[in-house]
Design an enzyme around this catalytic site. Structure first.
Site, short mmCIF file in Angstrom:
data_model
loop_
_atom_site.label_atom_id
_atom_site.label_comp_id
_atom_site.label_asym_id
_atom_site.label_seq_id
_atom_site.Cartn_x
_atom_site.Cartn_y
_atom_site.Cartn_z
N GLU A 1 -95.37 -40.20 19.11
CA GLU A 1 -94.25 -40.41 18.19
C GLU A 1 -93.15 -39.51 18.72
O GLU A 1 -93.17 -38.30 18.50
CB GLU A 1 -94.65 -40.04 16.77
N ASP B 1 -98.71 -37.31 16.26
CA ASP B 1 -97.70 -37.20 15.23
C ASP B 1 -96.62 -36.20 15.65
O ASP B 1 -96.93 -35.11 16.13
CB ASP B 1 -98.37 -36.76 13.92
#
Length: 717
Positions: free
Chosen positions: A390, A353
């Site tokens: 990401e 993330d």
């Protein structure tokens, strides 16, 4: 004391004897190079470190008690460098929990927050207690349990699939089965997910990406809006990096810590499904200056977090603090964490993330060659584990196509999402970006060569997606022009406004059959293009049967019908589910979509774009209709593998031509999202329609053609 066996522990540990006594407990110096708490045959080894702290004490609690029954200060003789280590003899791991207290200077402007009275969770805790009932606020402090890691994985080999061979299915463990319609015995848990493995296998996906399963506190910032309690439902607020979330465990009996998740992973592997974890190393649940002190802040705030010169927290995560990932101590923790999940839980991959934070220096500036990213890319234990970034963060660093990959990292392809969302709804000025994206984003990821499998490594670097947890579901993408996040309590100001969605004529729910027909065709278009794009496809759980979040594109706090999958839609929209099944199987059957094959016998180019006339390989900048061809020779079948994907985003019919094949070959229509008079949208092999040189693309539709030998009766397409 009960006897336990512990893997990886040498026999010499059983010959260790006490050297002293603290508070009535026999102890001796421990194993300084083993972080966390480890079960030995003679007791338990506790090892912890602090750079700026001046002393440390171990606290022992009876299970579920808030007051310790023992406090054992570490003698200075039990310290080497910054590391404290002590073996405590005769402990029964089914009886106790533990925590620490660390003393040192309290100078907030210098980043030092030591308080000898704070009860601190072990940063390496393998199991966390303190908040068991979902939604209840934590009472007292977090404690840790010692885990007896004796799970038998058998001789199951590690997966050798490449990234481009995966079809990734992103899901939330609780939301996947918590709705009453799920029909499972243990809703909202790892056990409940295991009950759905037959469904996953029928769908055909071969990888699940689990939204955060590390211990998190969903109630840490709970609030009430319009009579509903809102929680941090998604789980992007980590409490313990080494521990599975206790709220996802149906069986919480002593000695079973971690077992349920391991059983789930083993069962998924046995059914050919890899497991990827969504991991959050960019921030923790301790928040900013107003947040609690329960772990890293109390051990070494200045080490674990990025701090401004006046001791405040940099907030590149958007969640209050930013983990100091390129500090050597934090790098070591992250590496040990990923190794632990790879070895002890047999995890196949990790999605990071806000991964651009992992490449920031301690002052927040981007690094050219971040040591953490290189360390993870080259670590021998992680050698075959998928690493997915990401490739952006909340501080404005956007690295799609240029993430420091060391030829090992894949990326969520944000450009694919944006350009295909725009083009599929008719924004023709995105045609070039869309064609590049379907072709594998070679302009972003095709710059290096992988000598191991004689293939462009770029195709293993690109995760294509149109939907994920963050944003609209696929059904909502074609049901709403605007986000509808009023239920989140922020006056609809949260969540992105850049959705590139289209409501097909009516905002939200409708019974209009023409609108519904168009919406489901747009969903089929999106599915067909995604499964026929080079790279790794990923989609959100529930997209395959039209799940909706009622226009909420930021459902992070909605632990209710907005986020739970409504399984009644599976039967209601069975036609859509069958289409997804077919497209996933079609992708698996045609490796030419996924990777470069040897040159096709028919002479077609390996990868090519086409205008409405297949002989024209140049796509106009304002094209509303184009095609992509994939061609190669498949040694396993002994025949050419030929696929032609035509996309028409125009609102009227368009006549296209198809490439000329070898005289013994012809094109067959395998997919037509417009459908025929029998509402058939796909044709299994042997039932396809043979196509002449031309084909009429119906409005806003996608057609997929398969080239092969002439072996069925001719029909005019």
């Amino acid at each position: 004391m009960k006897h336990y066996t512990q893997k990886y522990i040498p026999e010499l540990h059983s010959s260790l004897t006490p050297m002293a006594e603290i508070e009535g407990f026999p102890v001796r110096p421990g194993l300084f190079d083993v972080h966390g708490a480890m079960l030995l045959s003679v007791g338990v080894n506790f090892t912890v470190h602090t750079h700026h702290g001046t002393s440390c004490a171990l606290l022992l609690f009876h299970r579920n008690e808030t007051s310790p029954y023992a406090r054992l200060p570490f003698p200075q003789a039990y310290k080497i460098g910054d590391v404290y280590s002590m073996i405590v003899f005769g402990l029964d791991i089914e009886d106790f929990e533990y925590a620490y207290q660390v003393d040192g200077p309290y100078e907030p402007k210098q980043g030092l927050l030591f308080n000898r009275d704070s009860i601190l969770l072990d940063p390496y805790a393998r199991y966390v207690t303190g908040q068991r009932i979902w939604g209840d606020r934590k009472s007292g402090c977090y404690h840790a349990r010692v885990v007896n890691d004796s799970f038998d994985w058998g001789d199951m080999p590690q997966s050798n699939r490449t990234m481009s061979d995966l079809v990734i299915y992103e899901l939330h463990v609780r939301g996947f089965t918590y709705h009453p319609s799920s029909g499972v015995s243990h809703p909202g848990t790892f056990a409940g997910l295991m009950e759905k493995i037959p469904y996953l296998k029928e769908l055909g996906i071969n990888a699940v990406e689990l939204m955060p399963v590390f211990e998190f506190d969903e109630a840490i910032s709970s609030r009430e809006v319009d009579g509903k309690v809102l929680l941090d439902y998604w789980g992007y607020n980590t409490v313990g990096f080494f521990a599975p979330n206790t709220n996802y465990i149906a069986d919480n009996n002593p000695g079973r810590e971690g077992t349920e998740l391991k059983l789930l992973i083993k069962a998924l592997h046995a059914n050919g499904i890899e497991v990827i974890l969504d991991v959050v190393f960019n921030h923790t649940a301790e928040g900013n200056e107003k947040g609690p002190v329960f772990c890293f802040k109390g051990f070494d705030n200045k080490v674990y977090y990025m701090l401004t010169p006046n001791g405040n927290y940099y907030n590149f995560s958007g969640c209050g603090n930013t983990l100091n990932c390129n500090n050597p101590i934090v790098r070591q923790l992250i590496l040990e964490c990923l190794r632990y999940w790879t070895v002890s839980y047999r995890i196949d991959g990790f999605r990071f993330d806000l991964a651009s934070i992992l490449g920031r220096n301690e002052d927040g500036s981007p690094l050219n060659n971040p040591p953490l990213l290189e360390l993870l890319a080259t670590d021998p234990i992680l050698r075959n584990v998928k690493l997915i970034a990401e490739a952006w963060d909340a501080g404005g660093l956007y690295q799609v196509g240029k993430f420091p990959a060391s030829k090992r990292w894949a990326e969520w392809n944000g450009r694919y999402r944006d350009s295909l969302r725009s083009f599929l709804k008719g924004d023709c000025w995105h045609s070039w970006e869309a064609s590049w994206s379907i072709s594998g984003s070679g302009d972003l990821y095709g710059g290096f060569y992988d000598d191991n499998n004689n293939n462009y490594a770029g195709y293993n670097s690109c995760v294509n997606f149109l939907t994920c947890h963050d944003g609209f579901t696929l059904y909502d993408l074609y049901s709403y022009n605007e986000k509808h996040n009023e239920g989140n309590g922020w006056e609809n100001t949260d969540g992105t406004d850049d959705n590139r969605s289209w409501n097909c004529g009516i905002e939200g729910d409708t019974d209009d059959p023409a609108i519904l027909d168009l919406r489901f065709r747009m969903i089929r278009n999106a599915c067909a293009v995604l499964m026929c794009s080079r790279g790794t496809p990923m989609f959100l759980a529930g997209d395959e049967f039209g799940n909706t979040q009622y226009g909420n594109n930021n459902a992070y706090c909605q632990d209710n019908e907005i986020s739970w999958l409504d399984w009644t839609l599976l039967e209601k929209n069975r036609e859509l589910f069958e289409f997804f099944k077919f497209m996933i199987a079609y992708r698996r059957k045609h490796p030419v979509i996924r990777k470069m094959l040897p040159e096709a016998v028919c002479g077609m180019e390996p990868l090519c774009t086409h205008n409405v006339n297949a002989e024209e390989e140049y796509i106009p900048t304002d094209a509303m209709t184009f095609a992509i061809s994939f061609a190669g020779y498949n040694p396993k079948t002994g025949a050419d593998d030929l696929v032609y994907v035509a996309v028409n985003t125009y609102w009227e019919d368009v006549r296209i031509t198809l490439p000329v094949l070898h005289p013994s070959q012809t094109w067959f229509l395998s997919v037509n999202t417009w459908g025929d008079e029998h509402r058939r949208y796909f044709y299994p092999e042997g039932q396809e329609v043979k196509i002449a040189h031309e084909f009429i693309m119906r409005p806003r539709s996608v057609a997929v053609f398969t080239g092969r030998e002439k072996d069925v009766v001719f029909h005019q397409g």
